[in-house]
Design a protein around this motif. Structure first.
Motif, PDB file in Angstrom:
ATOM      1  N   GLU A 314       0.838  -1.213   0.000  1.00  0.00           N
ATOM      2  CA  GLU A 314       0.000   0.000   0.000  1.00  0.00           C
ATOM      3  C   GLU A 314       0.872   1.262   0.000  1.00  0.00           C
ATOM      4  O   GLU A 314       0.593   2.225  -0.719  1.00  0.00           O
ATOM      5  CB  GLU A 314      -0.916   0.003   1.228  1.00  0.00           C
ATOM      6  N   LEU A 315       1.958   1.232   0.792  1.00  0.00           N
ATOM      7  CA  LEU A 315       2.873   2.376   0.851  1.00  0.00           C
ATOM      8  C   LEU A 315       3.574   2.585  -0.494  1.00  0.00           C
ATOM      9  O   LEU A 315       3.696   3.722  -0.969  1.00  0.00           O
ATOM     10  CB  LEU A 315       3.906   2.141   1.960  1.00  0.00           C
ATOM     11  N   ILE A 316       4.012   1.473  -1.115  1.00  0.00           N
ATOM     12  CA  ILE A 316       4.706   1.556  -2.411  1.00  0.00           C
ATOM     13  C   ILE A 316       3.800   2.179  -3.463  1.00  0.00           C
ATOM     14  O   ILE A 316       4.202   3.088  -4.202  1.00  0.00           O
ATOM     15  CB  ILE A 316       5.158   0.144  -2.871  1.00  0.00           C
ATOM     16  N   THR A 317       2.586   1.689  -3.539  1.00  0.00           N
ATOM     17  CA  THR A 317       1.660   2.177  -4.578  1.00  0.00           C
ATOM     18  C   THR A 317       1.210   3.614  -4.328  1.00  0.00           C
ATOM     19  O   THR A 317       0.955   4.368  -5.277  1.00  0.00           O
ATOM     20  CB  THR A 317       0.420   1.256  -4.672  1.00  0.00           C
ATOM     21  N   SER A 318       1.119   4.011  -3.051  1.00  0.00           N
ATOM     22  CA  SER A 318       0.692   5.391  -2.754  1.00  0.00           C
ATOM     23  C   SER A 318       1.789   6.388  -3.102  1.00  0.00           C
ATOM     24  O   SER A 318       1.496   7.519  -3.521  1.00  0.00           O
ATOM     25  CB  SER A 318       0.301   5.527  -1.283  1.00  0.00           C
ATOM     26  N   GLU A 319       3.055   5.989  -2.945  1.00  0.00           N
ATOM     27  CA  GLU A 319       4.176   6.903  -3.194  1.00  0.00           C
ATOM     28  C   GLU A 319       4.608   6.928  -4.660  1.00  0.00           C
ATOM     29  O   GLU A 319       5.408   7.772  -5.054  1.00  0.00           O
ATOM     30  CB  GLU A 319       5.382   6.502  -2.330  1.00  0.00           C
ATOM     31  N   ASN A 320       4.105   6.000  -5.478  1.00  0.00           N
ATOM     32  CA  ASN A 320       4.602   5.888  -6.857  1.00  0.00           C
ATOM     33  C   ASN A 320       3.479   5.855  -7.895  1.00  0.00           C
ATOM     34  O   ASN A 320       3.587   5.181  -8.923  1.00  0.00           O
ATOM     35  CB  ASN A 320       5.466   4.631  -6.992  1.00  0.00           C
ATOM     36  N   VAL A 321       2.419   6.609  -7.628  1.00  0.00           N
ATOM     37  CA  VAL A 321       1.308   6.670  -8.591  1.00  0.00           C
ATOM     38  C   VAL A 321       1.814   7.272  -9.906  1.00  0.00           C
ATOM     39  O   VAL A 321       2.540   8.267  -9.929  1.00  0.00           O
ATOM     40  CB  VAL A 321       0.142   7.508  -8.028  1.00  0.00           C
ATOM     41  N   GLY A 322       1.432   6.614 -11.024  1.00  0.00           N
ATOM     42  CA  GLY A 322       1.856   7.073 -12.342  1.00  0.00           C
ATOM     43  C   GLY A 322       3.136   6.411 -12.832  1.00  0.00           C
ATOM     44  O   GLY A 322       3.502   6.548 -14.005  1.00  0.00           O
ATOM     45  N   LYS A 323       3.826   5.695 -11.951  1.00  0.00           N
ATOM     46  CA  LYS A 323       5.057   5.002 -12.338  1.00  0.00           C
ATOM     47  C   LYS A 323       4.753   3.530 -12.627  1.00  0.00           C
ATOM     48  O   LYS A 323       3.735   2.993 -12.186  1.00  0.00           O
ATOM     49  CB  LYS A 323       6.106   5.104 -11.228  1.00  0.00           C
ATOM     50  N   ARG A 324       5.677   2.901 -13.329  1.00  0.00           N
ATOM     51  CA  ARG A 324       5.508   1.466 -13.616  1.00  0.00           C
ATOM     52  C   ARG A 324       6.219   0.635 -12.542  1.00  0.00           C
ATOM     53  O   ARG A 324       7.389   0.884 -12.221  1.00  0.00           O
ATOM     54  CB  ARG A 324       6.063   1.116 -14.990  1.00  0.00           C
ATOM     55  N   LEU A 325       5.520  -0.376 -12.040  1.00  0.00           N
ATOM     56  CA  LEU A 325       6.078  -1.277 -11.033  1.00  0.00           C
ATOM     57  C   LEU A 325       6.285  -2.650 -11.672  1.00  0.00           C
ATOM     58  O   LEU A 325       5.332  -3.300 -12.081  1.00  0.00           O
ATOM     59  CB  LEU A 325       5.126  -1.392  -9.827  1.00  0.00           C
ATOM     60  N   ALA A 326       7.542  -3.037 -11.772  1.00  0.00           N
ATOM     61  CA  ALA A 326       7.867  -4.318 -12.424  1.00  0.00           C
ATOM     62  C   ALA A 326       7.766  -5.465 -11.426  1.00  0.00           C
ATOM     63  O   ALA A 326       8.238  -5.364 -10.289  1.00  0.00           O
ATOM     64  CB  ALA A 326       9.263  -4.257 -13.019  1.00  0.00           C
ATOM     65  N   ILE A 327       7.141  -6.558 -11.879  1.00  0.00           N
ATOM     66  CA  ILE A 327       7.087  -7.795 -11.090  1.00  0.00           C
ATOM     67  C   ILE A 327       8.129  -8.733 -11.672  1.00  0.00           C
ATOM     68  O   ILE A 327       8.016  -9.183 -12.818  1.00  0.00           O
ATOM     69  CB  ILE A 327       5.679  -8.423 -11.148  1.00  0.00           C
ATOM     70  N   VAL A 328       9.175  -8.997 -10.874  1.00  0.00           N
ATOM     71  CA  VAL A 328      10.327  -9.767 -11.347  1.00  0.00           C
ATOM     72  C   VAL A 328      10.321 -11.145 -10.686  1.00  0.00           C
ATOM     73  O   VAL A 328      10.259 -11.254  -9.452  1.00  0.00           O
ATOM     74  CB  VAL A 328      11.652  -9.040 -11.017  1.00  0.00           C
ATOM     75  N   LEU A 329      10.374 -12.183 -11.516  1.00  0.00           N
ATOM     76  CA  LEU A 329      10.425 -13.549 -11.005  1.00  0.00           C
ATOM     77  C   LEU A 329      11.675 -14.223 -11.551  1.00  0.00           C
ATOM     78  O   LEU A 329      11.816 -14.400 -12.764  1.00  0.00           O
ATOM     79  CB  LEU A 329       9.178 -14.338 -11.423  1.00  0.00           C
ATOM     80  N   ASP A 330      12.599 -14.569 -10.656  1.00  0.00           N
ATOM     81  CA  ASP A 330      13.850 -15.235 -11.049  1.00  0.00           C
ATOM     82  C   ASP A 330      14.569 -14.481 -12.162  1.00  0.00           C
ATOM     83  O   ASP A 330      14.891 -15.031 -13.224  1.00  0.00           O
ATOM     84  CB  ASP A 330      13.583 -16.678 -11.475  1.00  0.00           C
ATOM     85  N   GLU A 331      14.803 -13.176 -11.912  1.00  0.00           N
ATOM     86  CA  GLU A 331      15.599 -12.342 -12.812  1.00  0.00           C
ATOM     87  C   GLU A 331      14.918 -12.081 -14.165  1.00  0.00           C
ATOM     88  O   GLU A 331      15.564 -11.642 -15.107  1.00  0.00           O
ATOM     89  CB  GLU A 331      16.986 -12.966 -13.055  1.00  0.00           C
ATOM     90  N   VAL A 332      13.626 -12.373 -14.267  1.00  0.00           N
ATOM     91  CA  VAL A 332      12.876 -12.116 -15.504  1.00  0.00           C
ATOM     92  C   VAL A 332      11.662 -11.260 -15.163  1.00  0.00           C
ATOM     93  O   VAL A 332      10.905 -11.581 -14.234  1.00  0.00           O
ATOM     94  CB  VAL A 332      12.427 -13.428 -16.179  1.00  0.00           C
ATOM     95  N   VAL A 333      11.473 -10.169 -15.907  1.00  0.00           N
ATOM     96  CA  VAL A 333      10.309  -9.310 -15.686  1.00  0.00           C
ATOM     97  C   VAL A 333       9.089  -9.977 -16.309  1.00  0.00           C
ATOM     98  O   VAL A 333       9.056 -10.256 -17.514  1.00  0.00           O
ATOM     99  CB  VAL A 333      10.521  -7.918 -16.310  1.00  0.00           C
ATOM    100  N   ARG A 334       8.090 -10.254 -15.470  1.00  0.00           N
ATOM    101  CA  ARG A 334       6.868 -10.923 -15.947  1.00  0.00           C
ATOM    102  C   ARG A 334       5.815  -9.910 -16.406  1.00  0.00           C
ATOM    103  O   ARG A 334       5.066 -10.171 -17.338  1.00  0.00           O
ATOM    104  CB  ARG A 334       6.293 -11.805 -14.842  1.00  0.00           C
ATOM    105  N   SER A 335       5.737  -8.797 -15.722  1.00  0.00           N
ATOM    106  CA  SER A 335       4.822  -7.732 -16.130  1.00  0.00           C
ATOM    107  C   SER A 335       5.267  -6.447 -15.456  1.00  0.00           C
ATOM    108  O   SER A 335       5.981  -6.478 -14.445  1.00  0.00           O
ATOM    109  CB  SER A 335       3.369  -8.063 -15.765  1.00  0.00           C
ATOM    110  N   ALA A 336       4.864  -5.298 -16.019  1.00  0.00           N
ATOM    111  CA  ALA A 336       5.261  -3.996 -15.470  1.00  0.00           C
ATOM    112  C   ALA A 336       4.111  -3.005 -15.630  1.00  0.00           C
ATOM    113  O   ALA A 336       4.163  -2.069 -16.433  1.00  0.00           O
ATOM    114  CB  ALA A 336       6.526  -3.503 -16.170  1.00  0.00           C
ATOM    115  N   PRO A 337       3.048  -3.198 -14.881  1.00  0.00           N
ATOM    116  CA  PRO A 337       1.877  -2.311 -15.020  1.00  0.00           C
ATOM    117  C   PRO A 337       2.121  -0.931 -14.400  1.00  0.00           C
ATOM    118  O   PRO A 337       2.959  -0.771 -13.513  1.00  0.00           O
ATOM    119  CB  PRO A 337       0.796  -3.070 -14.241  1.00  0.00           C
TER     120      PRO A 337
END
Length: 858
Positions: A314-337
């Motif tokens: 919740e803190l991450i998303t509130s402080e970074n609205v408008g930015k892309r947050l990458a979901i990384v699994l084993d050194e591979v980016v799976r999605s970056a919404p």
């Protein structure tokens, strides 16, 4: 019938009935539930080489585990510092060291007294001042390093066990091997590759921000590097990072985002730059499930964090609205919404064009927990169910043919007594299988080798008794007197022969690994069973006839009625021949240690792959394709009439999974019309291959020492040395002949050497026992006369034993199939060499060691 005989008969019948209960679940699959609940639920286990499945040896990366934990602690420290210090600070991480740079000495005090005081896992290694900055270098504490080293294997073991349990594999075996390895065995799998991916996936889940500023000039830079040939998209991520390091900020790192094209299914790799700071990890994950997007009808993985993880998210998303947050699994980016708004409730999702199975597998590994460190696959043996079934089928055919030949010969040669011997042989195998079921031991192809040797020893024990009965009859004894004297006088010989082989098999179990251990277990059990059936069970038949007063006449066929051959006449010629053959074996072993022999991947590292094809494989085309693709040091073999090829590739790397997958992908891309399918594969990394080589050497040397020590105790030290040298000679000669034939030296071949060592040893002990007996009964003019008489006394037994044993090995050679063919060839050669050495080498060696003087026995 006497009470004593009734007790013996009852005991034998009880054992037969009890063994039936142990074997029922194996041979009668549809037993009622109450039987498995109240009577016996175990069954005979088949090894992967017979049933199919996966055998993995995994090694966690302990350095990476410490680095991961250290970086997590650093992130926690930074989170606390952000709240407590007044001025800005910097931090740089290098492996297990982090340097914090403060502008105000008061912040250093806060850092030491308030932040580090609550994190005992971090220790200060150095403090110093550089111009106007106050530097504090920290690292993992000594206690934490020790804790990680001691507990990492248990943590990895638990995560893998959780994954396998969720995957639903019956009879999975997950155990430690040594101090730093884990063995995973999954028998009977229909989709082994999927299981390997699930087990080996680290599942390190991280959330990082996308470095948008650097991303704006990244595409042009990446395309320029690829077009100029400096690197390709298929290059490892480490090479990309090394090449791009000068162009990226220090606090950012290069990644690829992997997606699947919805129409073609092709994997698309997109370059990305992410901030190095990890905002959230999978440590706080509560659950992961597969859900369907109602708009696209595609599966995705839904994540839910625990209460602490939800607050952080919740803190991450509130402080970074408008930015892309990458979901990384084993050194591979799976999605970056893009973060559109603050997200409460601790929920997230991973998309990426997954199939339902891919999404399910990803959810599974995330639920089971991330591995605390990546694992290297040091050994991967994958055997498809079809090849396992084929091995069983051909092994059974070969076994039935070999057994039928033994039965026909034994009954023809020994008449009614031969029937008794055959019944004992059937009981021998019957009790052996029952005990394997009771001990939950696993029957493998090398285990079948142990059964073959036990059949040979079972026949040999009965032959020894029958030939002694023949001698007693010739000496003028009555039928039953000759029978009971035959049993009495052969007991010590049978006992000596079995104990020496038992000691050998126990040493093999201690020093051996894999196939050698399987062989040792089966052989040890079969030796004990054979002692019981040969000496106890068969004797009941004759005792019953005797007590009932039934007139019974012994009628045996006889190969040589008056054996009086001068074996010692050829001792010099045989000594020269044995020396030449032994030197050839020494040369072959030297070449093997230098890596110049045809070593199997057990000892060199590499991969063996059985590939089925929908059309007849063109070896020339395959060879050309592999060579043009830069694949070196490989061998192709066409398996006739089966549209199957055997590909062996020698690779000296610790883990080979990526290389093997690359080869398989290459063949399917360049030769699509063949439609290759992996029937079986075996990957052995360099670490495991060196370990197998060392243990195989120790097993052989240890077995020879055990032989010498026991026979020195039973006879004298010269008998032990002579038997040990003769056995070592057989190993050398068989090795040398295999080397000259260009056959592959692998663990299965080493198992064959150990089999023939046991056979040769039995043969030698029989002759040595007769030498000792003759010395006590007769006087001789010289050693040659003693040896000639002793060998002639047991010559018929030697010929009959080698014939019956060869029936088994030749049937395996002719009908056992490609998997076991070279193994059967080694057995066949070894049995012949072993018979030769027991007659023409062991006894002359004994004479040399005694310097021609007759030994004395009390």
């Amino acid at each position: 019938m006497s009470f004593k005989l009734k007790i013996k008969l009852f005991f034998l019948l009880f054992l037969i009935g009890f063994a039936a209960l142990l074997l029922l679940p194996t041979f009668v699959p549809n037993l009622p539930p109450w039987f498995k609940k109240y009577v016996y639920r175990g069954e005979l286990k088949l090894g992967l080489d017979l049933k199919g499945g996966v055998h993995l040896v995994l090694q966690p990366d302990i350095d990476k585990a410490m680095q991961n934990q250290f970086e997590n602690y650093v992130q926690d420290i930074k989170a606390q510092l952000n709240k407590l210090v007044s001025s800005s600070y910097e931090v740089s991480i290098d492996n297990l060291k982090a340097v914090f740079k403060f502008q105000d000495p008061k912040d250093v005090k806060v850092f030491k007294d308030e932040v580090l005081k609550g994190i005992k896992e971090i220790a200060i290694s150095k403090e110093y001042q550089q111009e106007n900055l106050f530097m504090v270098e920290v690292t993992l504490s000594e206690e934490r390093i020790i804790y990680i080293k001691e507990n990492l294997l248990n943590q990895v073991l638990e995560v893998i066990r959780n994954r396998v349990d969720q995957f639903g594999v019956a009879e999975a075996i997950i155990t430690k091997q040594g101090k730093d390895k884990i063995v995973v065995q999954l028998p009977g799998l229909k989709d082994p590759e999927r299981a390997i991916n699930i087990i080996g996936q680290t599942a390190q889940l991280e959330f990082r921000l996308v470095d948008e500023e650097t991303m704006q000039r990244l595409d042009q830079l990446v395309n320029s590097l690829v077009q100029t040939g400096k690197i390709s998209f298929d290059a490892p991520i480490e090479e990309w990072r090394k090449l791009l390091a000068p162009y990226l900020p220090q606090d950012s790192q290069f990644y690829f985002m992997v997606e699947k094209d919805k129409e073609t299914g092709k994997v698309i790799k997109k370059p990305m730059v992410l901030k190095k700071e990890v905002l959230l990890t999978g440590t706080y994950l509560k659950t992961a499930q597969v859900r369907i997007n109602p708009q696209t009808n595609e599966p995705y993985v839904w994540l839910q964090f625990d209460s602490r993880g939800a607050k952080i998210f919740e803190l991450i998303t509130s402080e970074n609205v408008g930015k892309r947050l990458a979901i990384v699994l084993d050194e591979v980016v799976r999605s970056a919404p893009v973060i559109k708004e603050k997200i409460s409730g601790g929920e997230a999702q991973i998309t990426g064009g997954f199939s339902m199975q891919e999404a399910s597998d990803l959810a599974l590994v995330l639920r089971a927990g991330a591995l605390p460190a990546p694992v290297k696959i040091l050994q991967n043996i994958t055997i498809g169910p079809s090849l396992g079934t084929d091995s069983i089928k051909k092994g059974l055919i070969a076994g039935v043919i070999g057994a039928a030949a033994v039965i026909i010969f034994t009954i023809f040669y020994y008449r009614i007594s031969g029937v008794v011997a055959v019944i004992a042989l059937v009981l021998n195998i019957y009790f052996l299988l029952a005990l394997l079921s009771a001990f939950q031991a696993t029957l493998t192809l090398p285990g079948i080798a142990g059964i073959i040797l036990s059949i040979g020893m079972g026949v040999d024990s009965n032959v020894l008794i029958f030939e002694r009965i023949r001698e007693e009859l010739k000496a003028g004894r009555t039928t039953f007197s000759a029978i009971f004297q035959g049993y009495s006088r052969t007991f010590i010989t049978i006992f000596d022969a079995h104990v020496t082989v038992l000691i050998t098999s126990l040493i093999l179990f201690i020093f051996g690994t894999g196939p050698i251990r399987g062989f040792a277990v089966t052989l040890s059990i079969s030796i004990l069973v054979n002692l019981f059936t040969a000496i106890f069970a068969t004797k009941i038949f004759y005792e019953y006839l005797y007590e009932r007063g039934i007139d019974f006449r012994i009628k045996f066929f006889e190969l040589n009625k008056k054996a009086n051959f001068n074996f010692m006449k050829f001792k010099k010629i045989c000594a020269i021949l044995s020396l030449i053959l032994s030197l050839t074996g020494c040369f072959g072993i030297l070449q093997a240690f230098l890596g110049k022999a045809n070593l199997g991947i057990d000892f060199t590292g590499g991969a063996i792959i059985y590939l089925s094809s929908e059309k007849t494989p063109d070896l020339g085309l395959l060879r050309k394709t592999l060579e043009e693709s830069g694949i070196k040091d490989f061998m192709l073999q066409d398996i006739k009439k089966e549209n199957m090829i055997l590909l062996k590739v020698k690779l000296s790397k610790e883990s080979l999974t990526e290389e093997v997958n690359h080869i398989l992908s290459l063949l399917n891309q360049k030769l699509p019309d063949h439609k290759f399918n992996v029937v079986s594969k075996e990957e052995i990394g360099s670490t495991i291959s060196q370990e197998l080589q060392n243990k195989a050497t120790l097993a052989i040397l240890g077995a020879l020492v055990g032989i010498i020590v026991y026979l020195a105790f039973r006879f004298n030290v010269y008998f032990g040395i002579a038997a040990g040298l003769a056995t070592f000679h057989d190993v050398l000669v068989t090795f040398g002949l295999f080397y000259l034939l260009g056959k592959e030296i692998n663990l299965l071949f080493i198992t064959a050497l150990l089999t023939l060592a046991g056979y040769s040893l039995t043969d030698t002990v029989v002759i040595f026992d007769r030498i000792r007996e003759n010395l006590q009964k007769h006087s001789f003019a010289n050693f040659d006369e003693l040896i000639n008489k002793s060998i002639n006394d047991v010559f018929s037994r030697t010929i009959i034993t080698v014939l019956t044993t060869l029936f088994g090995s030749l049937s395996l050679l002719l009908f056992g199939g490609v998997v076991i063919r070279d193994f059967a060839l080694a057995l066949t050669i070894g049995f012949i060499v072993g018979t030769y050495s027991s007659i023409f080498l062991a006894s002359p060696l004994l004479q040399v060691l005694h310097k021609g003087k007759l030994p004395q026995f009390k």
